[in-house]
Write an enzyme that holds these catalytic residues in place. Sequence first.
Site, PDB file in Angstrom:
ATOM      1  CG  ASN A  65      -1.745   1.252   1.371  1.00 14.87           C
ATOM      2  OD1 ASN A  65      -1.709   2.126   0.502  1.00 14.87           O
ATOM      3  ND2 ASN A  65      -2.491   1.349   2.449  1.00 14.87           N
ATOM      4  CB  VAL A  66       1.988   3.550  -2.732  1.00 18.16           C
ATOM      5  CG1 VAL A  66       2.517   2.463  -3.670  1.00 18.16           C
ATOM      6  CG2 VAL A  66       0.631   4.070  -3.204  1.00 18.16           C
ATOM      7  CG  ASN A  92       0.830   2.233 -12.842  1.00 15.76           C
ATOM      8  OD1 ASN A  92       0.415   2.861 -13.814  1.00 15.76           O
ATOM      9  ND2 ASN A  92       0.102   1.271 -12.260  1.00 15.76           N
ATOM     10  CB  SER A 144      -2.522  12.773 -15.977  1.00 13.24           C
ATOM     11  OG  SER A 144      -3.727  12.973 -16.687  1.00 13.24           O
ATOM     12  CE1 TYR A 158      -5.434  10.909 -11.948  1.00 15.41           C
ATOM     13  CE2 TYR A 158      -5.740  12.504 -13.713  1.00 15.41           C
ATOM     14  CZ  TYR A 158      -5.284  11.276 -13.275  1.00 15.41           C
ATOM     15  OH  TYR A 158      -4.686  10.414 -14.167  1.00 15.41           O
ATOM     16  CB  ALA A 159      -5.725  18.466 -12.843  1.00 19.54           C
ATOM     17  CB  ALA A 160      -3.667  19.874  -8.122  1.00 22.64           C
ATOM     18  CE  LYS A 162      -1.930  10.730 -11.809  1.00 20.96           C
ATOM     19  NZ  LYS A 162      -1.047   9.569 -11.578  1.00 20.96           N
ATOM     20  CB  ILE A 191      -5.104   5.232 -21.409  1.00 20.87           C
ATOM     21  CG1 ILE A 191      -4.034   6.304 -21.681  1.00 20.87           C
ATOM     22  CG2 ILE A 191      -4.591   3.833 -21.717  1.00 20.87           C
ATOM     23  CD1 ILE A 191      -3.559   6.399 -23.114  1.00 20.87           C
TER      24      ILE A 191
END
Length: 249
Positions: A65-66, A92, A144, A158-160, A162, A191
């Site tokens: 668990n990262v 990943n 991303s 999410y955008a921030a 990445k 994807i």
Amino acid sequence: MDHMFMRDKVAVVTGSGRGIGEAIARRLAEFGAKVVITDINMETAQRVVDDIIAQGGQAKCVLFNVADFDHIKEKVEEIKGLFGRIDVWVNNAGITGSTPIEEISLESWDKMMNIDLKAMFFCTQAVFAIMKEQNYGKLVHMSSLAALRGGRSSDASYAAAKAGILNLSKCFALHGAAYNITSNAVCPGNILTPMGKTLSWSQKNPKTYIPLGRYGTAEDIANAVLFYASDLSSYVTGDAMNINGGLYM
């Protein structure tokens, strides 16, 4: 060049029990790498390992668990012990979200940052120490298209996160150069994976808005990672590759 140009390299791919991570692990194994599959689902991880071994490759799996920050260093040492070294580390593992910007809660923001950004840093920090001792390492981080142009179908957190990965990748590139460690990022576009299918874009016809006229596959991303993970990219660091069928144009 020998097809097995990853022979004798040990590659770790986080979140590689399915989707893009699985495709990356399979591609690296195909080119000769000894692969460590890490995931929070040991059933899917073991399936990938069994498949790679059945095809003549070398693979092991470990529960990881990262975002278990108290145990990352110990876990990375345990992973190193499986094959005796870590040559390639692919960050990943991650989550996505599509919450409207006005509705993102503190809890969901923190969860996104913990899994997609904070974990990337502290996993890489732990691996970095090992790679410095080896005087060799290839770090590859999953960013991303959302990092470059804002979240369209994915949310702002999410955008921030990445976008943060792109910057941290450069930080590791700067500090790793003296130790023969390269650090690069991959920015997938749309994807078609199990995670991708949960987002609104997957319902559109790609011919209407993607220049190459199709959605990307996990294998498209795996091919980019193979380049960064191998010595084909020995003079490339602090870079980011955009894999999006021309959508970023």
